[in-house]
Every structure is written in C-alpha cells, then in structure tokens.
Design a protein around this motif. Structure first.
Motif, PDB file in Angstrom:
ATOM      1  N   GLU A 183     -10.697  -3.514  -7.640  1.00  0.00           N
ATOM      2  CA  GLU A 183      -9.248  -3.391  -7.462  1.00  0.00           C
ATOM      3  C   GLU A 183      -8.910  -3.180  -6.001  1.00  0.00           C
ATOM      4  O   GLU A 183      -9.727  -2.670  -5.233  1.00  0.00           O
ATOM      5  N   MET A 184      -7.682  -3.510  -5.649  1.00  0.00           N
ATOM      6  CA  MET A 184      -7.163  -3.167  -4.329  1.00  0.00           C
ATOM      7  C   MET A 184      -6.457  -1.815  -4.468  1.00  0.00           C
ATOM      8  O   MET A 184      -5.244  -1.685  -4.273  1.00  0.00           O
ATOM      9  N   SER A 185      -7.262  -0.819  -4.836  1.00  0.00           N
ATOM     10  CA  SER A 185      -6.747   0.542  -4.984  1.00  0.00           C
ATOM     11  C   SER A 185      -7.955   1.468  -4.999  1.00  0.00           C
ATOM     12  O   SER A 185      -9.097   0.994  -4.937  1.00  0.00           O
ATOM     13  N   GLY A 242       0.813  -1.216   0.000  1.00  0.00           N
ATOM     14  CA  GLY A 242       0.000   0.000   0.000  1.00  0.00           C
ATOM     15  C   GLY A 242       0.843   1.261   0.000  1.00  0.00           C
ATOM     16  O   GLY A 242       1.860   1.325   0.662  1.00  0.00           O
ATOM     17  N   GLY A 243       0.405   2.264  -0.729  1.00  0.00           N
ATOM     18  CA  GLY A 243       1.048   3.564  -0.762  1.00  0.00           C
ATOM     19  C   GLY A 243      -0.007   4.634  -0.714  1.00  0.00           C
ATOM     20  O   GLY A 243      -1.169   4.308  -0.465  1.00  0.00           O
ATOM     21  N   PRO A 244       0.293   5.883  -0.973  1.00  0.00           N
ATOM     22  CA  PRO A 244       1.599   6.429  -1.382  1.00  0.00           C
ATOM     23  C   PRO A 244       2.562   6.605  -0.202  1.00  0.00           C
ATOM     24  O   PRO A 244       2.212   6.295   0.924  1.00  0.00           O
ATOM     25  N   GLY A 245       3.737   7.128  -0.537  1.00  0.00           N
ATOM     26  CA  GLY A 245       4.756   7.327   0.484  1.00  0.00           C
ATOM     27  C   GLY A 245       5.255   6.001   1.018  1.00  0.00           C
ATOM     28  O   GLY A 245       5.302   5.016   0.297  1.00  0.00           O
ATOM     29  N   ILE A 278       2.738  -2.248   4.649  1.00  0.00           N
ATOM     30  CA  ILE A 278       3.445  -3.414   4.099  1.00  0.00           C
ATOM     31  C   ILE A 278       2.470  -4.486   3.622  1.00  0.00           C
ATOM     32  O   ILE A 278       2.863  -5.571   3.242  1.00  0.00           O
ATOM     33  N   LEU A 279       1.163  -4.148   3.653  1.00  0.00           N
ATOM     34  CA  LEU A 279       0.163  -5.140   3.267  1.00  0.00           C
ATOM     35  C   LEU A 279      -0.174  -5.034   1.773  1.00  0.00           C
ATOM     36  O   LEU A 279       0.083  -4.008   1.146  1.00  0.00           O
ATOM     37  N   PRO A 280      -0.784  -6.097   1.221  1.00  0.00           N
ATOM     38  CA  PRO A 280      -0.997  -6.160  -0.233  1.00  0.00           C
ATOM     39  C   PRO A 280      -1.857  -5.020  -0.780  1.00  0.00           C
ATOM     40  O   PRO A 280      -2.828  -4.609  -0.134  1.00  0.00           O
ATOM     41  N   ALA A 281      -1.507  -4.565  -1.951  1.00  0.00           N
ATOM     42  CA  ALA A 281      -2.292  -3.530  -2.630  1.00  0.00           C
ATOM     43  C   ALA A 281      -2.056  -3.639  -4.130  1.00  0.00           C
ATOM     44  O   ALA A 281      -1.168  -4.374  -4.578  1.00  0.00           O
TER      45      ALA A 281
END
Lengths: 366, 225
Positions: free
Chosen positions: A308-310, A107-110, A114-117
């Motif tokens: 989506e994962m977003s 995951g973001g931004p920055g 640490i998990l899935p994205a």
C-alpha cells in the motif's frame, strides 16, 4: 466512440456527466482541481449546475440539499477536504440520500502533502463520520476503470440510497491515459425516487432527515442501513485477479495505482522463476473477503504480501480475511512516496528466500 | 406567519423548508410542506444546493441565533453574498435555547446565561453580532429586515416583511432574510410579560427594527443584479 487521451480528473468529470450527474459542487484543492476546471466549462453545455462553495463543509451540505431533489449530485476533493465533508456524508447516509464523492487522495495526516497516497483507506472504508453507516467505496487502477466505476457509482448510489466514494490516489487524478466512453449510457432500472422533496402538490408532505429522537425509531433506521450494507456485501463485491494460478508462492494484495506497479513486479519476476499472483480489490467496501481468502489459501501459497501507499491500513482487512491461515506481510511507503517495482521485488524475494532457507514448506494448516 | 404566507401566496405545494438544529429543529412537524433537516448551521448550504437544482421551487430556512450567527456564520454570509434566491427566517432570542440557555453570539452585554453566569463579558467574548446589519454591508442585492413579535403591532409588521420576502423569492428577485427578535422566557428566567418588556427595553436599542436592505435600494449599487 473513439479512444481519447484524457487526464484522470477530467475523464472522471466527463464520466459523471455521462451518468447524468449534472449537479456539481466543489471547493478547490490539489491534486483534483482539474475536475472543477473541466466541469465549469462542461456544465453549461448540458444545462447543469456548477457551484464553487465557500468550504468543503458547505459543499457536503450543498450536495445534501441538492440530493434531496432526487437529481444526481457529485463532488470531488482530496484528503483534507474530504475530512471536512464527513459531517455531510454522515447526514446523507443517515437520511438515505445518494451522492458520489471522488477522493483523489494525497498524503496525510493534517495538511500532509500534495503527492499520491492511499492513507485515507480507514476513513473511506471504516466510516469517517459519526454513527452506524458505511460508504460504498470503489478503487480504480486505470483511467478507463475510473470512468467505468464513476458511472457505476451513480447507479449504486441510487440503488442503495447511500453515498458512494471513488477512492483514487493523486496518480489516478493526474495521469493521462487513453479512455473510451460508451456511445450511449444505460443502466439497470432503478425504483422511482418517491422519497425526493419535489413539493407536496399531489401527495402528503415529506420530511428528509436523520434525526430520530425516539431510540426505537433511530435503531430501526440503523437496521435499515445495516440491511442495505449486507445486501451490498452480496451483490457489489468487485475484484480482479492478475496471474493468480496454482503455482503462486506469494499472493500480493494491492489496490488502485499500487496494484499496477505490482503487476509490473509480477511480470518482471516471472522469468526469474518466481510465481506471484495479484489479488486486487476493486470494491473496498464491501470488501471481497471470501474471494481473497480463497486465493490466499491456495495450496502453494506460502505468504501474502499487502502493498500500500500508506503505513498499512487495508492490511487489517486482509488479515481479517486470511484469518491466520497464511502469514500476512506488509510493505508500504507513504507521504507521497510511491513504492518502486524494485522495492516490491526485494520484499518478495526476501519472503520466498526466507521460506526456502528454513527448508520447510509453509506452516501446516489444521 | 410563514405557513400563512405560503398559503396566501399559493406557494405551499412547491415549497421546501429546511429545519436547523436548535429550538426549531422539529419545525417540520408544524408545516404542511416538504422539509429537510440540516446539520447545525448548514441550512443555507442545503438551501443553496436544493434551490440551484430546483430554481422553480420555493425554499426557506428557519434558523436560530446559535445556528445562524455562530456555527453557521460562513454559510449564511456566503449564501447572501452569492445572492441565493431563498428566504431565511432568522429567530434571534439572544440565547441558545435547546441546549439549555448558553451564551449566543447575539447575547447582550451583561446578559446572564449558563455559560456567562455573571453576565456576558464583551472584553472576552466580543460584542453581540448584529446579523441584519452585517449582511447588509454585502454588495449583492438582498432584502433584509429586522422585525419583532412581542406586540400585536410588531407581529403585523413581521408578517408584512415575511410576505414581502417570499414575494421577492417567488419573483426570483433576490436573497431575503427576516431577523425576528423573539423572547425565550424559559432560558431568560423571566415570566412571559417580563420577557416581552426585556425584549423591548434591552434588545430593540441594540438590535434596531427596520429594513436594512432592499433590492429597490440596491439598483444603483455596484453589485450584480
């Protein structure tokens, strides 16, 4: 070879070696450090190169240098690290150098989490670095597919002399599944690597570069790259349909791990009388635009749901492909939260209910 | 002198040079060996990647002070520290040349550049970086020497050092870096004669010439050999 249980990161690492990529440069980052931890043991067994660099900036430039030898090179990282590699990737595309980069997206931004994205879609598919170039991007949804696509990626990198990215999410990296490696590795023949810097002993010296100060020459280079991407659009489209049939009312479009969750959704909804199909792009660049449009505009399809994962990135490519012929809806969770089958089911039920409540079929097409 | 050395040691046909970003970005037009072109400061990373895959080849980077001592500081320090067996020719003329004379990490105190128009203020920008000294503090064996090219005598010395560096590489001994003090009359705003005198009077006191580290002197050190 027998099926063995492997973690995604390790299976991808092994696949790279099987494809002859015995030169690996890395920098630690969660959730893909197992690739390095696996290869540091494996590389000496195959006489390969393993090097932990001082930064991802250095990694990208080490694979740039290593790729100039003509040997297959590989690196892996996760989102923030991939951002630091964009300089090198742009130079490699501009210099027409092959390499394979694994992005186990977090995951973001920055610094994000640490998990899935799946929030690096834009960066992977639309460019990331500066200049007129693309990466070829492949998105696996199982560990076996990650193995197969990794091996394919090295072939495509050499075929197109361009960086290829395996875009996985944290789950692809961390999950364990049975995988099978082919007993022997074979691939279609590739042209000789006469572009590699091997020393000017029996030929004129050669220069590998992306610097073209004369605008005409730079434009020519960009046209060469563009032609390669056009060729890839013809030859490298990959996707998979799941329960896509004439009765479908809703077509889900989803890739990677998220697509597997959508398969569960489709299976669960089937006995309840909902006919839903899944279109899963495997090549994210080139994008399977034409095939998607065909499936999305089948007679009974009332709407398209992109999951989506977003916060919604691939959805833009779906909208482009569907081009207004059907309503395109989006559902996503992000930051490391994975949509549950229940959440996706609710979305589908809402879509189908909405249509029937209005008591009219999908908008008539001209 | 680099090209001469490659021929003298019969290395040219198995050499790959790496061009930096800066005044020597077009170095490949003046060499008769294979060449790669690196992003700004990253030549040592390219050299590392290339040499690790092809340890049988001779690899050198040719970098200026902005490229090596500013944007590429991490890459050169870690390459030296890993003992990568390539050679770096580091041309220090105390200024960014190609971009038109801006302040470099090696710009001297009080030196006027386009981004230090009233002279480098070390209170705000720090003291000039001494690359040869800095890299010599690393425990890993290396050959590091600073030379100059403003007099015939110095050119002879520079050539000797460059030759030694490539000989060490050919023998697979160690990392080598030759820092070459050089003039930039154009951006210093001096005539060539004045620039030569300026190098002698201003640069050599702060950047003393000589060998800072050699693999022979490291034999008793703690570093891996």
């Amino acid at each position: 070879m027998a099926r063995i249980l492997m973690k995604g990161n390790e299976a991808i690492a092994e696949a790279a070696i099987r494809a002859g990529a015995t030169n690996y440069f890395c920098y630690p980052i969660t959730p893909q450090s197992e690739v390095a931890e696996y290869l540091v043991k494996r590389m000496p067994e195959v006489g390969g190169v393993f090097l932990q660099a001082e930064s991802e900036i250095a990694v990208a430039n080490m694979i740039l240098g290593a790729s100039c030898t003509g040997k297959r090179v590989f690196t892996s990282s996760s989102s923030p690290g991939i951002s630091l590699m964009q300089e090198g990737l742009s130079y490699m595309a501009g210099s027409q150098l092959p390499c394979v980069v694994l992005n186990i997206v977090r995951g973001g931004p920055g610094l994000g989490g640490i998990l899935p994205a799946q929030s690096d879609y834009f960066q992977a598919v639309k460019g990331g670095g500066h200049g007129d170039y693309r990466l070829l991007v492949l998105a696996p949804s199982t560990i076996q597919e990650a193995v197969d696509l990794t091996m394919l990626a090295f072939h495509l990198a050499d075929k197109y002399r361009n960086p290829v990215m395996i875009l996985g999410d944290g789950m692809i990296g961390q999950m364990m599944e049975p995988v099978e490696f082919p007993d022997s590795y074979s691939e279609p023949e590739l042209p000789p690597k006469d572009w590699a810097a091997t020393g000017a002993s029996d030929r004129d010296p050669l220069i590998i570069r992306s610097l073209f100060l004369d605008p005409t020459t730079l434009e020519e280079n960009s046209i060469i790259l563009h032609k390669k991407y056009e060729q890839a659009k013809k030859e490298e489209i990959r996707f998979e349909n799941y329960k896509v049939k004439p009765s479908n009312k809703v077509l889900i479009v989803s890739y990677g791990t998220m697509a597997r969750i959508c398969q569960t959704v489709i299976d669960d909804l089937e006995p309840e009388g909902y006919s839903v199909g899944l279109f899963r792009p495997i090549s994210l660049f080139p994008y399977p635009e034409v095939a998607l449009r065909k499936e999305a505009t089948r007679k009974n399809i009332e709407s398209v749901l992109v999951v989506e994962m977003s916060m919604g990135q691939m959805v833009e490519d779906v909208e482009k492909a569907v081009a207004g012929a059907r309503p395109v809806n989006f559902f996503g969770r992000t930051g490391g939260i994975v949509p549950t089958p229940e959440e996706v089911k609710d979305q589908i039920k809402k879509l189908i209910k909405k249509k029937s409540r209005r008591g009219r079929p999908a908008k008539k097409r001209k | 002198m680099v090209a001469e050395t490659l021929d003298e040691l019969n290395l040219r046909e198995r050499t790959c040079g790496i061009a930096p970003v800066g005044c020597s970005v077009l170095a490949y037009n003046y060499f008769n060996c294979d060449f790669l072109e690196a992003p700004h400061g990253r030549a040592p990373a390219l050299a590392t990647g290339f040499k690790r895959v092809r340890p049988d080849m001779i690899v050198f980077t040719y970098q200026g002070d902005g490229d090596l001592a500013s944007i590429g500081m991490a890459e050169i320090v870690h390459s030296a520290n890993r003992g990568e067996k390539f050679t770096t020719i580091f041309v220090n003329n105390a200024i960014y040349g190609m971009t038109g004379g801006q302040m470099a990490p090696t710009t001297l105190e009080g030196q006027i550049t386009t981004t230090s128009p009233i002279g480098r203020n070390v209170q705000q920008t720090g003291q000039p970086v001494r690359v040869a000294e800095l890299l010599s503090t690393l425990n890993t064996p290396a050959y590091i020497e600073r030379v100059a090219v403003h007099t015939p005598q110095n050119i002879i010395g520079a050539k000797r050092a460059i030759r030694k560096a490539f000989a060490y590489q050919a023998a697979g001994t160690c990392f080598s870096l030759i820092e070459v003090l050089s003039t930039c009359p154009t951006n210093w705003g001096l005539t060539p004669d004045e620039a030569t005198a300026w190098l002698q009077e201003k640069m050599t006191p702060y950047f003393p010439l000589g060998c800072f580290k050699s693999p022979e002197s490291d034999e008793d050190s703690d570093g891996p050999v």
